[in-house]
Write a protein that holds these residues in place. Structure first.
Motif, PDB file in Angstrom:
ATOM      1  N   HIS A 234       1.784   6.675  -6.864  1.00  0.00           N
ATOM      2  CA  HIS A 234       0.678   7.597  -7.170  1.00  0.00           C
ATOM      3  C   HIS A 234       1.105   9.042  -6.908  1.00  0.00           C
ATOM      4  O   HIS A 234       0.853   9.935  -7.720  1.00  0.00           O
ATOM      5  CB  HIS A 234      -0.547   7.236  -6.338  1.00  0.00           C
ATOM      6  CG  HIS A 234      -1.719   8.119  -6.596  1.00  0.00           C
ATOM      7  ND1 HIS A 234      -1.859   9.336  -5.991  1.00  0.00           N
ATOM      8  CD2 HIS A 234      -2.797   7.968  -7.417  1.00  0.00           C
ATOM      9  CE1 HIS A 234      -2.964   9.915  -6.391  1.00  0.00           C
ATOM     10  NE2 HIS A 234      -3.573   9.096  -7.266  1.00  0.00           N
ATOM     11  N   ASP A 235       1.734   9.291  -5.771  1.00  0.00           N
ATOM     12  CA  ASP A 235       2.185  10.640  -5.431  1.00  0.00           C
ATOM     13  C   ASP A 235       3.221  11.153  -6.422  1.00  0.00           C
ATOM     14  O   ASP A 235       3.203  12.323  -6.820  1.00  0.00           O
ATOM     15  CB  ASP A 235       2.761  10.670  -4.006  1.00  0.00           C
ATOM     16  CG  ASP A 235       1.707  10.481  -2.929  1.00  0.00           C
ATOM     17  OD1 ASP A 235       0.496  10.565  -3.260  1.00  0.00           O
ATOM     18  OD2 ASP A 235       2.088  10.219  -1.757  1.00  0.00           O
TER      19      ASP A 235
ATOM     20  N   LYS B  17       1.006   4.037  -3.030  1.00  0.00           N
ATOM     21  CA  LYS B  17       0.772   5.454  -2.718  1.00  0.00           C
ATOM     22  C   LYS B  17       1.956   6.297  -3.174  1.00  0.00           C
ATOM     23  O   LYS B  17       1.779   7.389  -3.721  1.00  0.00           O
ATOM     24  CB  LYS B  17       0.536   5.650  -1.221  1.00  0.00           C
ATOM     25  CG  LYS B  17       0.224   7.093  -0.847  1.00  0.00           C
ATOM     26  CD  LYS B  17      -0.231   7.203   0.559  1.00  0.00           C
ATOM     27  CE  LYS B  17      -0.565   8.583   1.025  1.00  0.00           C
ATOM     28  NZ  LYS B  17      -0.439   9.696   0.188  1.00  0.00           N
TER      29      LYS B  17
ATOM     30  N   ALA C 189       0.830  -1.202   0.000  1.00  0.00           N
ATOM     31  CA  ALA C 189       0.000   0.000   0.000  1.00  0.00           C
ATOM     32  C   ALA C 189       0.867   1.256   0.000  1.00  0.00           C
ATOM     33  O   ALA C 189       0.579   2.218  -0.726  1.00  0.00           O
ATOM     34  CB  ALA C 189      -0.922   0.007   1.211  1.00  0.00           C
ATOM     35  N   TYR C 190       1.940   1.277   0.790  1.00  0.00           N
ATOM     36  CA  TYR C 190       2.854   2.420   0.807  1.00  0.00           C
ATOM     37  C   TYR C 190       3.518   2.604  -0.557  1.00  0.00           C
ATOM     38  O   TYR C 190       3.682   3.731  -1.038  1.00  0.00           O
ATOM     39  CB  TYR C 190       3.927   2.260   1.881  1.00  0.00           C
ATOM     40  CG  TYR C 190       3.441   2.439   3.296  1.00  0.00           C
ATOM     41  CD1 TYR C 190       2.470   3.383   3.623  1.00  0.00           C
ATOM     42  CD2 TYR C 190       3.952   1.657   4.326  1.00  0.00           C
ATOM     43  CE1 TYR C 190       2.019   3.541   4.925  1.00  0.00           C
ATOM     44  CE2 TYR C 190       3.519   1.813   5.639  1.00  0.00           C
ATOM     45  CZ  TYR C 190       2.554   2.766   5.921  1.00  0.00           C
ATOM     46  OH  TYR C 190       2.116   2.922   7.215  1.00  0.00           O
TER      47      TYR C 190
END
Length: 169
Positions: A161-162, A158, A154-155
């Protein structure tokens, strides 16, 4: 049936009940309780009961017969003198943990040994069992270990995505 035959039969039945309880137990710890005050025994029983652990004072001959009936090998010295058994059906570490903690304040309580999975534990092994976390603690650790890979993915998602958002801006 005369009186002596009835007594013998009731003792056999009692040994059978003990044997069944011991056979299905997750953890068993034997202690010498001689010298505990009534208040200390009451407090000990309360602490054990809160964790689902039974505290039984049983004649040594009955305990031996129950273990013999279950085919469990044990050191004869374990069942000399006043003996009580702390028996847990759910958490193998609970009896050792509670009794070890209680014996710090109540010096009259002496751990003798224990049983796990049908095998006798030495006093050192019982003390190591006492240092293990309880069932809930172990489940919590397992859940944490199982969640770690999912959390890391998940990290990573993310972070990707960032980064993609930063490049667009």
């Amino acid at each position: 049936m005369n009186v002596s035959e009835a007594i013998i039969e009731s003792k056999k039945q009692y040994v059978n009940e003990i044997a069944e309880e011991l056979k299905s137990a997750e953890g068993i710890v034997a202690v010498d309780y001689l010298g505990l005050t009534v208040a200390e025994v009451t407090e000990l029983r309360r602490q054990l009961r809160e964790e689902g652990v039974a505290f039984r004072v049983i004649k040594n001959t009955m305990i031996r017969r129950a273990f013999d009936q279950n085919g469990v090998e044990y050191n004869e010295e374990l069942f000399h003198g006043p003996t009580a058994l702390a028996i847990s059906q759910d958490d193998a570490t609970a009896p050792a943990r509670i009794l070890k903690n209680f014996s710090k304040d109540a010096e009259a309580l002496t751990l003798k040994g224990g049983f796990y999975d049908g095998k006798e534990l030495t006093l050192d092994e019982v003390n190591r069992f006492a240092s293990l976390p309880g069932r809930e603690g172990l489940l919590s650790m397992l859940l944490s270990v199982l969640q770690a890979p999912v959390r890391n993915v998940a990290y990573a998602v993310k972070a990707v995505h960032d980064k993609a958002e930063e490049e667009e801006a």
